[in-house]
Design a protein around this motif. Sequence first.
Motif, PDB file in Angstrom:
ATOM      1  N   PRO A  28       0.639  -1.158  -0.001  1.00  0.00           N
ATOM      2  CA  PRO A  28      -0.198  -0.185   0.022  1.00  0.00           C
ATOM      3  C   PRO A  28       0.902   1.459   0.028  1.00  0.00           C
ATOM      4  N   LEU A  29       0.344   2.321  -0.639  1.00  0.00           N
ATOM      5  CA  LEU A  29       1.125   3.489  -0.610  1.00  0.00           C
ATOM      6  C   LEU A  29       1.359   3.964   0.685  1.00  0.00           C
ATOM      7  N   THR A  30       2.292   4.565   0.816  1.00  0.00           N
ATOM      8  CA  THR A  30       2.849   5.530   2.211  1.00  0.00           C
ATOM      9  C   THR A  30       2.120   6.635   1.881  1.00  0.00           C
ATOM     10  N   ASP A  31       1.988   7.458   2.993  1.00  0.00           N
ATOM     11  CA  ASP A  31       1.634   8.678   3.270  1.00  0.00           C
ATOM     12  C   ASP A  31       2.311   9.833   2.268  1.00  0.00           C
ATOM     13  N   ALA A  32       3.694   9.692   2.252  1.00  0.00           N
ATOM     14  CA  ALA A  32       4.581  10.475   1.524  1.00  0.00           C
ATOM     15  C   ALA A  32       4.455  10.022  -0.067  1.00  0.00           C
ATOM     16  N   GLU A  33       3.978   8.893  -0.567  1.00  0.00           N
ATOM     17  CA  GLU A  33       4.090   8.371  -1.681  1.00  0.00           C
ATOM     18  C   GLU A  33       2.491   8.842  -2.435  1.00  0.00           C
ATOM     19  N   TRP A  34       1.654   8.990  -1.470  1.00  0.00           N
ATOM     20  CA  TRP A  34       0.207   9.268  -1.924  1.00  0.00           C
ATOM     21  C   TRP A  34       0.237  10.740  -2.032  1.00  0.00           C
ATOM     22  N   ALA A  35       0.971  11.409  -1.220  1.00  0.00           N
ATOM     23  CA  ALA A  35       1.188  12.966  -1.449  1.00  0.00           C
ATOM     24  C   ALA A  35       1.738  13.419  -2.738  1.00  0.00           C
ATOM     25  N   TRP A  98      -1.771   8.210 -16.106  1.00  0.00           N
ATOM     26  CA  TRP A  98      -0.755   7.349 -16.116  1.00  0.00           C
ATOM     27  C   TRP A  98       0.610   7.948 -16.721  1.00  0.00           C
ATOM     28  N   MET A  99       0.408   8.365 -18.070  1.00  0.00           N
ATOM     29  CA  MET A  99       1.675   9.108 -18.864  1.00  0.00           C
ATOM     30  C   MET A  99       1.880  10.410 -18.138  1.00  0.00           C
ATOM     31  N   ARG A 100       0.965  10.919 -17.408  1.00  0.00           N
ATOM     32  CA  ARG A 100       1.589  12.221 -16.671  1.00  0.00           C
ATOM     33  C   ARG A 100       2.500  11.668 -15.530  1.00  0.00           C
ATOM     34  N   LEU A 101       1.762  10.691 -14.936  1.00  0.00           N
ATOM     35  CA  LEU A 101       2.920  10.311 -13.812  1.00  0.00           C
ATOM     36  C   LEU A 101       4.175   9.761 -14.389  1.00  0.00           C
ATOM     37  N   VAL A 102       4.155   8.876 -15.417  1.00  0.00           N
ATOM     38  CA  VAL A 102       5.355   8.645 -16.205  1.00  0.00           C
ATOM     39  C   VAL A 102       6.483   9.652 -16.645  1.00  0.00           C
ATOM     40  N   GLY A 103       5.812  10.808 -16.791  1.00  0.00           N
ATOM     41  CA  GLY A 103       6.789  11.914 -17.327  1.00  0.00           C
ATOM     42  C   GLY A 103       7.215  12.596 -15.771  1.00  0.00           C
ATOM     43  N   ALA A 104       6.504  12.438 -14.979  1.00  0.00           N
ATOM     44  CA  ALA A 104       6.987  13.130 -13.668  1.00  0.00           C
ATOM     45  C   ALA A 104       8.091  12.135 -13.097  1.00  0.00           C
ATOM     46  N   CYS A 105       8.146  10.837 -13.434  1.00  0.00           N
ATOM     47  CA  CYS A 105       8.862  10.049 -12.813  1.00  0.00           C
ATOM     48  C   CYS A 105      10.350  10.371 -13.512  1.00  0.00           C
ATOM     49  N   SER A 106      10.165  10.488 -14.812  1.00  0.00           N
ATOM     50  CA  SER A 106      11.415  10.897 -15.591  1.00  0.00           C
ATOM     51  C   SER A 106      11.958  12.006 -15.360  1.00  0.00           C
ATOM     52  N   GLU A 109      14.493  15.659 -11.149  1.00  0.00           N
ATOM     53  CA  GLU A 109      14.375  16.368 -10.027  1.00  0.00           C
ATOM     54  C   GLU A 109      13.042  15.611  -9.162  1.00  0.00           C
ATOM     55  N   ALA A 110      12.679  14.349  -9.801  1.00  0.00           N
ATOM     56  CA  ALA A 110      11.570  13.870  -9.057  1.00  0.00           C
ATOM     57  C   ALA A 110      12.019  13.319  -7.656  1.00  0.00           C
ATOM     58  N   SER A 111      11.172  13.420  -6.649  1.00  0.00           N
ATOM     59  CA  SER A 111      11.263  13.192  -5.222  1.00  0.00           C
ATOM     60  C   SER A 111      11.676  11.771  -4.791  1.00  0.00           C
ATOM     61  N   PRO A 112      12.465  11.499  -3.951  1.00  0.00           N
ATOM     62  CA  PRO A 112      12.574   9.853  -3.545  1.00  0.00           C
ATOM     63  C   PRO A 112      11.212   9.196  -3.336  1.00  0.00           C
ATOM     64  N   ALA A 113      10.190  10.064  -2.762  1.00  0.00           N
ATOM     65  CA  ALA A 113       8.795   9.097  -2.542  1.00  0.00           C
ATOM     66  C   ALA A 113       8.249   8.844  -4.122  1.00  0.00           C
ATOM     67  N   LEU A 114       8.221   9.579  -5.087  1.00  0.00           N
ATOM     68  CA  LEU A 114       7.885   9.362  -6.445  1.00  0.00           C
ATOM     69  C   LEU A 114       8.668   8.296  -6.982  1.00  0.00           C
ATOM     70  N   ARG A 115      10.070   8.508  -6.727  1.00  0.00           N
ATOM     71  CA  ARG A 115      10.780   7.238  -7.452  1.00  0.00           C
ATOM     72  C   ARG A 115      10.481   5.889  -6.457  1.00  0.00           C
ATOM     73  N   GLY A 116       9.898   5.841  -5.547  1.00  0.00           N
ATOM     74  CA  GLY A 116       9.838   4.822  -4.788  1.00  0.00           C
ATOM     75  C   GLY A 116       8.608   4.103  -5.375  1.00  0.00           C
ATOM     76  N   VAL A 117       7.743   4.835  -6.078  1.00  0.00           N
ATOM     77  CA  VAL A 117       6.414   4.062  -6.590  1.00  0.00           C
ATOM     78  C   VAL A 117       6.585   4.080  -8.113  1.00  0.00           C
ATOM     79  N   GLU A 118       7.967   4.111  -8.582  1.00  0.00           N
ATOM     80  CA  GLU A 118       8.022   4.360 -10.057  1.00  0.00           C
ATOM     81  C   GLU A 118       7.622   2.916 -10.688  1.00  0.00           C
ATOM     82  N   TYR A 119       7.985   1.906 -10.241  1.00  0.00           N
ATOM     83  CA  TYR A 119       8.031   0.433 -10.784  1.00  0.00           C
ATOM     84  C   TYR A 119       6.226   0.594 -10.815  1.00  0.00           C
ATOM     85  N   PHE A 120       5.308   0.953  -9.582  1.00  0.00           N
ATOM     86  CA  PHE A 120       4.154   0.661  -9.841  1.00  0.00           C
ATOM     87  C   PHE A 120       3.625   1.467 -11.141  1.00  0.00           C
TER      88      PHE A 120
END
Length: 210
Positions: A28-35, A98-106, A109-120
């Motif tokens: 499940p997503l953590t609070d930081a990942e959900w944020a 989904w593609m918006r989030l893919v772009g954010a992960c690329s 400067e993406a945050s560690p929390a976003l990097r953490g759910v990159e695979y998802f």
Amino acid sequence: MSPDAARAHLRAQFPSHRRYTPKRVWAPLTDAEWAEILPHLKVVVMAEGRPLRDARQRIDGMFRVAVSGLPWRSLPAEYGKPDTVSRHFRRLAHMGLWMRLVGACSDREASPALRGVEYFICRAARRAMRILGMDAAVMAEKVGLLTAMPVLPVYLTRPHFCEQVRRSMLGVMLAHRACPLKLPVAELRGWLRLHRHFAGKPWHRRWAPP
């Protein structure tokens, strides 16, 4: 253009920072990942004027199915009716989440929390590719997140290059129309191999990234 030059031209189209995202077991997503995900969800949902209901749990369920690769019917009841969640997933795909989030992960400067759910995110985007189509697959490759692609890069269909190869083959045959026996058979075989390469593979899990 020779077959070797065509291959070199293709390689030059894409960045050198392409990478595969390390696998991560679903949780499940953590609070930081959900944020990190919530602002992107709000943008696409507000654009459609649709309310957010149980959004966090719903997204958790979508990621669970996407990472496992199992059918929607395998989703536990706590996440909602499988058909409802599946429809919501497709709607979010059409909205561009989904593609918006893919772009954010690329973004570097993406945050560690976003990097953490990159695979998802990559697995969710890959599951949505049949909805999103070829343009989304090419976008995932261009931004460098290969795990989001429906097939490995070498197996992706390249319609533009297929057409270039076809025109090159046609040019060779027309140049020898007056004397077909002098056709450069070895060169034509090279173009045929290149055409099969650019034709790619079907979008099937056997050809998908790890």
